[in-house]
Design a protein around this motif. Structure first.
Motif, PDB file in Angstrom:
ATOM      1  N   LEU A 161       0.954  -1.230  -0.003  1.00 22.51           N
ATOM      2  CA  LEU A 161      -0.053   0.033  -0.059  1.00 22.51           C
ATOM      3  C   LEU A 161       0.937   1.254  -0.058  1.00 22.51           C
ATOM      4  O   LEU A 161       2.142   1.150   0.428  1.00 22.51           O
ATOM      5  CB  LEU A 161      -0.934  -0.146   1.349  1.00 22.51           C
ATOM      6  CG  LEU A 161      -1.947  -1.155   1.233  1.00 22.51           C
ATOM      7  CD1 LEU A 161      -2.700  -1.174   2.506  1.00 22.51           C
ATOM      8  CD2 LEU A 161      -2.794  -0.888   0.167  1.00 22.51           C
TER       9      LEU A 161
ATOM     10  N   LYS B 115      -7.343  -6.358  -4.749  1.00 26.95           N
ATOM     11  CA  LYS B 115      -8.330  -5.490  -4.526  1.00 26.95           C
ATOM     12  C   LYS B 115      -7.931  -4.589  -3.260  1.00 26.95           C
ATOM     13  O   LYS B 115      -8.490  -3.401  -3.462  1.00 26.95           O
ATOM     14  CB  LYS B 115      -9.551  -6.568  -4.036  1.00 26.95           C
ATOM     15  CG  LYS B 115     -10.040  -7.489  -4.964  1.00 26.95           C
ATOM     16  CD  LYS B 115     -11.048  -8.511  -4.266  1.00 26.95           C
ATOM     17  CE  LYS B 115     -11.563  -9.385  -5.470  1.00 26.95           C
ATOM     18  NZ  LYS B 115     -12.643 -10.293  -4.730  1.00 26.95           N
ATOM     19  N   ARG B 116      -7.380  -4.926  -2.406  1.00 31.53           N
ATOM     20  CA  ARG B 116      -7.074  -3.831  -1.274  1.00 31.53           C
ATOM     21  C   ARG B 116      -6.401  -2.790  -1.906  1.00 31.53           C
ATOM     22  O   ARG B 116      -6.379  -1.678  -1.572  1.00 31.53           O
ATOM     23  CB  ARG B 116      -6.244  -4.536   0.047  1.00 31.53           C
ATOM     24  CG  ARG B 116      -5.899  -3.600   0.981  1.00 31.53           C
ATOM     25  CD  ARG B 116      -5.299  -4.683   2.300  1.00 31.53           C
ATOM     26  NE  ARG B 116      -4.161  -5.260   1.928  1.00 31.53           N
ATOM     27  CZ  ARG B 116      -3.979  -6.708   1.785  1.00 31.53           C
ATOM     28  NH1 ARG B 116      -5.014  -7.521   1.657  1.00 31.53           N
ATOM     29  NH2 ARG B 116      -2.860  -7.058   1.404  1.00 31.53           N
ATOM     30  N   LYS B 117      -5.295  -3.009  -2.636  1.00 34.23           N
ATOM     31  CA  LYS B 117      -4.535  -1.849  -3.167  1.00 34.23           C
ATOM     32  C   LYS B 117      -5.422  -0.892  -3.959  1.00 34.23           C
ATOM     33  O   LYS B 117      -5.361   0.332  -3.935  1.00 34.23           O
ATOM     34  CB  LYS B 117      -3.523  -2.349  -4.148  1.00 34.23           C
ATOM     35  CG  LYS B 117      -2.567  -1.590  -4.801  1.00 34.23           C
ATOM     36  CD  LYS B 117      -1.611  -0.614  -3.611  1.00 34.23           C
ATOM     37  CE  LYS B 117      -0.560   0.058  -4.439  1.00 34.23           C
ATOM     38  NZ  LYS B 117       0.720  -0.784  -5.139  1.00 34.23           N
TER      39      LYS B 117
ATOM     40  N   ASP C 148      -8.777  -0.536  -3.762  1.00 30.36           N
ATOM     41  CA  ASP C 148      -9.583   0.028  -2.990  1.00 30.36           C
ATOM     42  C   ASP C 148      -9.006   1.136  -2.176  1.00 30.36           C
ATOM     43  O   ASP C 148      -9.246   2.358  -1.929  1.00 30.36           O
ATOM     44  CB  ASP C 148     -10.042  -0.920  -1.742  1.00 30.36           C
ATOM     45  CG  ASP C 148     -10.983  -1.825  -2.155  1.00 30.36           C
ATOM     46  OD1 ASP C 148     -11.530  -1.621  -3.134  1.00 30.36           O
ATOM     47  OD2 ASP C 148     -11.147  -2.730  -1.604  1.00 30.36           O
ATOM     48  N   GLN C 149      -7.467   0.997  -1.875  1.00 31.42           N
ATOM     49  CA  GLN C 149      -6.886   2.263  -1.271  1.00 31.42           C
ATOM     50  C   GLN C 149      -6.790   3.356  -2.443  1.00 31.42           C
ATOM     51  O   GLN C 149      -7.185   4.636  -1.839  1.00 31.42           O
ATOM     52  CB  GLN C 149      -5.462   1.837  -0.914  1.00 31.42           C
ATOM     53  CG  GLN C 149      -4.785   3.044  -0.270  1.00 31.42           C
ATOM     54  CD  GLN C 149      -3.268   2.853  -0.355  1.00 31.42           C
ATOM     55  OE1 GLN C 149      -2.542   2.376  -1.045  1.00 31.42           O
ATOM     56  NE2 GLN C 149      -2.680   3.540   0.876  1.00 31.42           N
TER      57      GLN C 149
ATOM     58  N   ALA D 180      -7.091 -10.837  -3.064  1.00 33.33           N
ATOM     59  CA  ALA D 180      -7.315  -9.958  -2.013  1.00 33.33           C
ATOM     60  C   ALA D 180      -6.361  -8.721  -2.049  1.00 33.33           C
ATOM     61  O   ALA D 180      -6.930  -7.591  -1.710  1.00 33.33           O
ATOM     62  CB  ALA D 180      -7.764 -10.675  -0.764  1.00 33.33           C
TER      63      ALA D 180
END
Length: 689
Positions: free
Chosen positions: A68, A113-115, A117-118, A110
């Motif tokens: 991130l 997706k998390r990256k 989403d950030q 996942a």
């Protein structure tokens, strides 16, 4: 109500706006935040609407894609996304997980997706997944989970797309992103068929055209790939990219893409030079191309060879871009142009012309005043650094004249030679003036991006200029050229140049006597179906050289009747050359030319037929700029003729066929022969086997 231009630009994509803009997708130092913000302003001003963030050297875009962004990085990226929105630019965030992602691992998906989403939390609403320039071999786990590499990529892409909730724009870059990468071809590529069949319809696909750096992109090629992908592609255009060669930069206009493509595309994004400021022409002319009218008004004048598109003129676009760019050069971004010498160590630096300014006395040198940069200087700059597959007009002329001056320097210096030498010298002086004016422009930011390139071209031109002067007796031989111990700037290329010069066919590439090789050629045996193609090449080359065939009172040439098909070549003694467009050359031979000469009532008493019993003839179309295929064909033919027991080979050449005369003279051991029965405009050359 939408204008006709807006409606047309929706193209096949329904209500979606035509994507036009810039992708920062090169290898090398990424652009700064300040430069990107300046780009958004220019895009808005010129009518473009998109920026794709994909710098290969942003570690968290590619190498460390799982990580991130930290608070400071997130703040910068948020500000950049806000700046894009302020200027109505669609900011597309791209991520490249393909180097090491395990597609079948849910934790990896996942993390992806998390990256994203950030980044979505920073205000971004458009995204892209890139799988370019990666290994195609799947790991063992992925092989068990997916039937192919394409199925693995599409499955993850679809899942991410749905997770993001149908984003405003979502781009997918396939691993096979150009026709050259498709196996065996575009229409039969199982990879592309899988992408077309399985990728969700809201996802757009990036495509670079026939090659990674495509010379031309045709309507037919786009229609072909669109039918396989089941959607109109977005062109990722590398025509101005220079990250593959740090010695090149490209400032020619956007060209060789007909405006007929616009309604057949989802959009076009240019991936330009690594240096930010020299991209002014590339982006400006792309914007003009994107705005080409759907129904152009008829032109009053006939279009030139490069002006075949009635909706868009590359040269007109270049002229308009350079007029705007000149204003940028003359804008002062720092006060360097106003500095003057301090009159003493104690006196502070002056930046105005006050009462203490220095005035030269009688007989002293006047103060140095930099000449302002002109539009002609910028035009010359762009012609010297034009496009990957072609030089600009002035560069072509300089190379042609230099080659002619060198090749004719051994003869007595004629008035034509001296006149050409003066013209070449004038062009060299224009390059030097352009360099001097550029070096003194107020806007140093642009200069610093260009400086290495203009220094290099000035040095090369100075060496060539000095050499021509020495050939014509206009000056002393250049110490840089003639010295056994030259300065390091007297030779080019460093270690890379040393390696290149040790390889076949690369000894003279610095001057590009021949254009850079851009085609893949196929040499194969001649067959009956090739007869018509060979005849067409023969007739075309006769017309181009305005050659009249032998009159009825003279016996025909053996080579002519062999080429036109009246006489069949000997077995294993006929070859044709093919490129992407079809047959482009041939080499044919007779092992017993004396028998053929007798059949057309040529004098066969000449004793030369005993020493040179065999004949060879060949021709290449002008588009074959690389001499090596002809050398290979000739080598194969001579081997076949030698194996038949022949002692020697001759050829018949017309004086106006300068290209083949040059080939036989320089590329092989052929020498002039005295042979009876030849028309006055024909000479014979031969070689023993």
């Amino acid at each position: 109500m939408a204008s006709s231009s807006e409606v047309r630009q929706k193209g096949r994509s329904g209500t979606k706006t035509f994507i036009g803009g810039v992708v920062e997708g090169f290898y090398g130092r990424p652009w700064t935040m300040e430069q990107r913000t300046e780009l958004f302003k220019r895009e808005q001003k010129w009518g473009l609407n998109t920026y794709l963030y994909a710098p290969k050297d942003d570690y968290k875009h590619r190498m460390y894609w799982r990580d991130l962004y930290c608070a400071e990085e997130a703040e910068e990226l948020t500000a950049l996304i806000s700046a894009a929105k302020k200027h109505n630019i669609d900011f597309i965030y791209a991520i490249s997980p393909g180097l090491d992602i395990t597609f079948s691992n849910s934790k990896e998906v996942a993390a992806l997706k998390r990256k994203l989403d950030q980044v979505r939390g920073m205000g971004c609403s458009s995204f892209s997944l890139l799988f370019d320039d990666i290994e195609t071999e799947m790991c063992a786990a992925d092989k068990q989970a997916f039937s192919s590499f394409a199925h693995a990529q599409v499955a993850v892409t679809n899942e991410v797309y749905l997770h993001l909730g149908d984003p405003e724009t979502f781009l997918f870059c396939p691993t096979d992103y150009c026709a050259a990468f498709c196996t065996p071809n575009v229409s039969q590529s199982s990879y592309l068929h899988t992408v077309g069949d399985e990728l969700l319809p809201g996802i757009d696909v990036l495509w670079t055209g026939p090659k990674v750096v495509s010379h031309k992109i045709s309507v037919e090629s786009i229609e072909e790939v669109s039918s396989i992908l089941k959607r109109a592609p977005v062109i990722w255009d590398n025509i101005h990219a220079n990250d593959y060669d740090p010695q090149r930069i490209f400032m020619g206009p956007y060209k060789d893409r007909p405006t007929e493509l616009i309604p057949k595309l989802r959009g076009v994004l240019t991936n330009p030079n690594c240096e930010f400021y020299p991209n002014f022409v590339a982006i400006h002319t792309l914007a003009m191309w994107c705005k080409a009218p759907a129904d152009p008004a008829p032109r009053d004048v006939e279009m030139g060879e490069e002006e075949q598109d009635p909706c868009y003129s590359p040269q007109k676009a270049l002229t308009l871009a350079l007029a705007d760019w000149l204003e940028e050069f003359l804008n002062t971004d720092q006060p360097t142009a106003c500095l003057k010498k301090e009159s003493s160590d104690e006196e502070p630096m002056q930046t105005d012309l006050g009462e203490h300014s220095y005035v030269p006395g009688p007989g002293e040198n006047p103060l140095y005043t930099a000449e302002p940069l002109t539009l002609d200087d910028l035009k010359l700059l762009c012609e010297l650094f034009y496009l990957p597959y072609e030089h600009g007009a002035t560069a072509k002329t300089m190379l042609h004249e230099l080659n002619w001056l060198i090749s004719h320097s051994q003869a007595e210096q004629t008035s034509e030679w001296c006149s050409t030498a003066r013209q070449f010298d004038d062009m060299c002086e224009a390059v030097v003036r352009m360099f001097n004016r550029l070096s003194n422009v107020p806007n140093r930011k642009i200069l610093y991006d260009l400086y290495n390139y203009i220094c290099d071209i000035k040095s090369g031109v100075n060496l060539a200029q000095a050499y021509v002067k020495s050939l014509g007796g206009f000056g002393k031989p250049s110490a840089q050229l003639m010295s056994a111990d030259p300065e390091p700037w007297g030779f080019r290329g460093g270690l890379s140049g040393e390696f290149q010069r040790m390889l076949p066919g690369h000894g003279n590439r610095d001057l590009f006597k021949y254009q850079p090789k851009t085609s893949v050629y196929c040499i194969r045996p001649y067959c009956a179906e090739d007869k018509l193609d060979v005849q067409k090449i023969f007739v075309q080359m006769q017309r181009e050289r305005q050659i009249k065939l032998s009159s009825t009172t003279e016996p025909p040439l053996i080579s002519d009747i062999l080429t036109t098909g009246e006489l069949a070549p000997s077995p294993q003694c006929a070859l044709v050359l093919e490129d992407d467009f079809g047959v482009c050359g041939y080499m044919l031979a007779l092992t017993d030319a004396k028998e053929a000469a007798a059949s057309i009532q040529r004098d066969t008493s000449d004793s030369l037929f005993e020493e040179f019993p065999s004949l060879v003839t060949g021709q290449l179309l002008p588009r074959v700029v690389d001499p090596s295929p002809a050398k290979q064909m000739m080598g194969q033919l001579l081997t076949s003729i030698r194996s038949s027991g022949s002692r020697g080979v001759f050829c018949e050449l017309r004086h106006t066929d300068r290209r083949m005369l040059d080939f036989y003279t320089k590329s092989s051991s052929f020498r002039p022969l005295e042979m009876a029965g030849l028309p006055p405009d024909v000479i014979a050359m031969g070689t023993t086997l």
